[in-house]
Motif scaffolding. Structure first.
Motif: not given
Length: 80
Positions: A1-3, A12-13
């Motif tokens: 997921x990335x932001x 964030x993993x």
């Protein structure tokens, strides 16, 4: 997921685990490779094996496809 925040990409993993769904059962079955006759779904391996042995005794067919079906779910691992 990335932001994207302020021009930066933040990754964030989160660890996950795959497991059998708690509200379902595993089913097993067999299908004759010669005539496509089937044992039907069973909750244990022994009735499927007995079906294969009896089918071979009646027909002489010795090849079977054995299937095991289960339902899975992915859960997030708890962080400590």
């Amino acid at each position: 997921m990335s932001a994207v925040t302020g021009g930066k990409v933040v990754y964030r993993y989160v660890d996950h685990t795959i497991t059998e769904h708690p509200d379902t059962d595993v089913t097993l079955e067999a299908q004759c490779l010669h005539c496509a006759d089937e044992s039907g779904p069973q909750a244990a391996a022994e009735p499927v094996d007995i079906w294969c042995l009896r089918h071979t005794g009646r027909t002489g067919h010795a090849g079977f496809r054995r299937l095991c079906t289960s339902f899975a779910m992915v859960v997030r691992n708890e962080t400590t």
